[in-house]
Design a protein around this motif. Sequence first.
Motif, PDB file in Angstrom:
ATOM      1  N   LEU A 185     -48.290  52.851  69.767  1.00  0.00           N
ATOM      2  CA  LEU A 185     -47.090  52.037  68.889  1.00  0.00           C
ATOM      3  C   LEU A 185     -47.243  52.615  67.550  1.00  0.00           C
ATOM      4  CD1 LEU A 185     -48.142  48.546  70.224  1.00  0.00           C
ATOM      5  CD2 LEU A 185     -46.116  50.058  70.800  1.00  0.00           C
ATOM      6  N   GLY A 186     -45.904  52.721  67.122  1.00  0.00           N
ATOM      7  CA  GLY A 186     -45.931  53.005  65.668  1.00  0.00           C
ATOM      8  C   GLY A 186     -44.797  52.252  65.342  1.00  0.00           C
ATOM      9  N   GLU A 187     -44.477  52.798  63.917  1.00  0.00           N
ATOM     10  CA  GLU A 187     -43.242  52.179  63.064  1.00  0.00           C
ATOM     11  C   GLU A 187     -42.203  53.230  62.676  1.00  0.00           C
ATOM     12  OE1 GLU A 187     -43.012  50.302  58.706  1.00  0.00           O
ATOM     13  OE2 GLU A 187     -44.608  49.531  59.849  1.00  0.00           O
ATOM     14  N   THR A 188     -41.034  52.672  62.657  1.00  0.00           N
ATOM     15  CA  THR A 188     -39.918  53.748  62.259  1.00  0.00           C
ATOM     16  C   THR A 188     -39.164  53.085  61.110  1.00  0.00           C
ATOM     17  OG1 THR A 188     -38.028  54.988  63.247  1.00  0.00           O
ATOM     18  CG2 THR A 188     -38.439  52.913  63.832  1.00  0.00           C
ATOM     19  N   LEU A 189     -38.551  53.788  60.383  1.00  0.00           N
ATOM     20  CA  LEU A 189     -37.744  53.474  59.307  1.00  0.00           C
ATOM     21  C   LEU A 189     -36.437  53.538  59.633  1.00  0.00           C
ATOM     22  CD1 LEU A 189     -40.005  55.030  56.561  1.00  0.00           C
ATOM     23  CD2 LEU A 189     -40.036  52.583  57.377  1.00  0.00           C
ATOM     24  N   LYS A 190     -35.863  53.792  60.827  1.00  0.00           N
ATOM     25  CA  LYS A 190     -34.370  53.956  61.081  1.00  0.00           C
ATOM     26  C   LYS A 190     -33.849  52.610  60.991  1.00  0.00           C
ATOM     27  CE  LYS A 190     -34.145  58.053  63.994  1.00  0.00           C
ATOM     28  NZ  LYS A 190     -33.818  58.407  65.265  1.00  0.00           N
ATOM     29  N   GLN A 247     -36.816  42.612  66.711  1.00  0.00           N
ATOM     30  CA  GLN A 247     -37.386  41.686  67.279  1.00  0.00           C
ATOM     31  C   GLN A 247     -38.487  41.980  68.226  1.00  0.00           C
ATOM     32  OE1 GLN A 247     -34.406  39.461  69.392  1.00  0.00           O
ATOM     33  NE2 GLN A 247     -33.270  38.729  67.482  1.00  0.00           N
ATOM     34  N   HIS A 248     -39.513  41.092  68.219  1.00  0.00           N
ATOM     35  CA  HIS A 248     -40.742  41.288  68.988  1.00  0.00           C
ATOM     36  C   HIS A 248     -40.400  41.206  70.584  1.00  0.00           C
ATOM     37  CE1 HIS A 248     -45.178  41.106  69.972  1.00  0.00           C
ATOM     38  NE2 HIS A 248     -44.741  39.888  70.697  1.00  0.00           N
ATOM     39  N   ALA A 249     -39.529  40.275  70.868  1.00  0.00           N
ATOM     40  CA  ALA A 249     -39.172  40.180  72.206  1.00  0.00           C
ATOM     41  C   ALA A 249     -38.614  41.464  72.826  1.00  0.00           C
ATOM     42  CB  ALA A 249     -37.979  39.093  72.538  1.00  0.00           C
ATOM     43  N   ILE A 274     -45.573  68.636  81.356  1.00  0.00           N
ATOM     44  CA  ILE A 274     -45.963  67.391  80.990  1.00  0.00           C
ATOM     45  C   ILE A 274     -45.092  66.965  80.053  1.00  0.00           C
ATOM     46  CG2 ILE A 274     -47.990  66.896  79.454  1.00  0.00           C
ATOM     47  CD1 ILE A 274     -49.527  69.044  80.656  1.00  0.00           C
ATOM     48  N   LEU A 275     -44.887  65.503  80.151  1.00  0.00           N
ATOM     49  CA  LEU A 275     -43.760  64.915  79.401  1.00  0.00           C
ATOM     50  C   LEU A 275     -44.552  63.897  78.382  1.00  0.00           C
ATOM     51  CD1 LEU A 275     -41.141  64.432  82.149  1.00  0.00           C
ATOM     52  CD2 LEU A 275     -41.112  66.241  80.426  1.00  0.00           C
ATOM     53  N   THR A 276     -43.979  63.759  77.437  1.00  0.00           N
ATOM     54  CA  THR A 276     -44.445  62.879  76.329  1.00  0.00           C
ATOM     55  C   THR A 276     -43.167  62.244  75.698  1.00  0.00           C
ATOM     56  OG1 THR A 276     -44.658  64.474  74.694  1.00  0.00           O
ATOM     57  CG2 THR A 276     -46.498  63.828  75.786  1.00  0.00           C
ATOM     58  N   PRO A 277     -42.466  61.354  76.359  1.00  0.00           N
ATOM     59  CA  PRO A 277     -41.277  60.518  75.890  1.00  0.00           C
ATOM     60  C   PRO A 277     -41.363  59.749  74.575  1.00  0.00           C
ATOM     61  CG  PRO A 277     -42.042  59.543  78.080  1.00  0.00           C
ATOM     62  CD  PRO A 277     -42.816  60.593  77.765  1.00  0.00           C
ATOM     63  N   VAL A 278     -40.420  59.531  74.022  1.00  0.00           N
ATOM     64  CA  VAL A 278     -40.611  58.963  72.649  1.00  0.00           C
ATOM     65  C   VAL A 278     -39.385  57.768  72.548  1.00  0.00           C
ATOM     66  CG1 VAL A 278     -40.350  59.064  70.203  1.00  0.00           C
ATOM     67  CG2 VAL A 278     -41.412  60.920  71.361  1.00  0.00           C
ATOM     68  N   PHE A 279     -40.007  56.505  72.683  1.00  0.00           N
ATOM     69  CA  PHE A 279     -39.112  55.296  72.369  1.00  0.00           C
ATOM     70  C   PHE A 279     -38.949  54.998  71.137  1.00  0.00           C
ATOM     71  CE2 PHE A 279     -40.189  55.319  77.255  1.00  0.00           C
ATOM     72  CZ  PHE A 279     -38.774  54.988  77.791  1.00  0.00           C
ATOM     73  N   SER A 280     -37.869  54.391  70.797  1.00  0.00           N
ATOM     74  CA  SER A 280     -37.691  54.010  69.370  1.00  0.00           C
ATOM     75  C   SER A 280     -36.662  52.737  69.482  1.00  0.00           C
ATOM     76  CB  SER A 280     -37.254  55.113  68.321  1.00  0.00           C
ATOM     77  OG  SER A 280     -35.924  55.476  68.672  1.00  0.00           O
ATOM     78  N   ILE A 281     -37.113  51.883  68.734  1.00  0.00           N
ATOM     79  CA  ILE A 281     -36.186  50.478  68.416  1.00  0.00           C
ATOM     80  C   ILE A 281     -35.741  50.440  67.194  1.00  0.00           C
ATOM     81  CG2 ILE A 281     -35.998  48.093  68.788  1.00  0.00           C
ATOM     82  CD1 ILE A 281     -38.621  48.458  70.874  1.00  0.00           C
ATOM     83  N   ARG A 304     -41.952  53.680  69.034  1.00  0.00           N
ATOM     84  CA  ARG A 304     -41.837  53.196  67.417  1.00  0.00           C
ATOM     85  C   ARG A 304     -40.992  52.031  67.435  1.00  0.00           C
ATOM     86  NH1 ARG A 304     -41.133  59.364  66.346  1.00  0.00           N
ATOM     87  NH2 ARG A 304     -43.349  60.062  66.505  1.00  0.00           N
ATOM     88  N   ALA A 305     -41.078  51.187  66.764  1.00  0.00           N
ATOM     89  CA  ALA A 305     -40.164  49.962  66.355  1.00  0.00           C
ATOM     90  C   ALA A 305     -40.057  49.820  64.833  1.00  0.00           C
ATOM     91  CB  ALA A 305     -41.008  48.557  67.082  1.00  0.00           C
ATOM     92  N   HIS A 306     -38.772  49.312  64.469  1.00  0.00           N
ATOM     93  CA  HIS A 306     -38.468  49.141  63.138  1.00  0.00           C
ATOM     94  C   HIS A 306     -39.205  47.668  62.644  1.00  0.00           C
ATOM     95  CE1 HIS A 306     -36.087  48.290  59.598  1.00  0.00           C
ATOM     96  NE2 HIS A 306     -35.942  49.466  59.696  1.00  0.00           N
TER      97      HIS A 306
END
Length: 134
Positions: free
Chosen positions: A129-134, A108-110, A58-65, A102-104
């Motif tokens: 969807l979440g927020e990142t502080l990187k 950009q929204h695009a 079972i996989l739960t990948p984490v994408f971050s922008i 997770r997006a900073h």
Amino acid sequence: MIKTAHQRIPSDVTVDMNPMLDIVFILLIFFIVTASFMRETALPLNRTEQAVTSLVPILTPVFSIDAKNQVYLNNRQIDLDSVSINVARLGAQGEITSISLRAHPNSQHATLVSVLDAIKAQTSAPVSLGETLK
């Protein structure tokens, strides 16, 4: 010489088989009705009440922008065009149950929409969807 009278048998004698067929069918019905059919015995199965574990991981990948619109998959930088390829690769390796994105706040929204579209093109797993502080 003694002459004996020979009797002639009429040539139009026929044999009626209908009573014979009736007897055969009556015997057949009798044997079918009186036969005892044996059921085949089966081995008893001991079934466990526990849940069966799956061999598929079972996989739960984490994408971050980040703030510079760079896309990361599990803390590894990937190109925006290769998001769908990476999701397809992960789907081939195991079952994707959910995806975290997770997006900073300064990204950009695009970019966020492009990543979401690429993910949804490959899987129907829910995306949080979440927020990142990187």
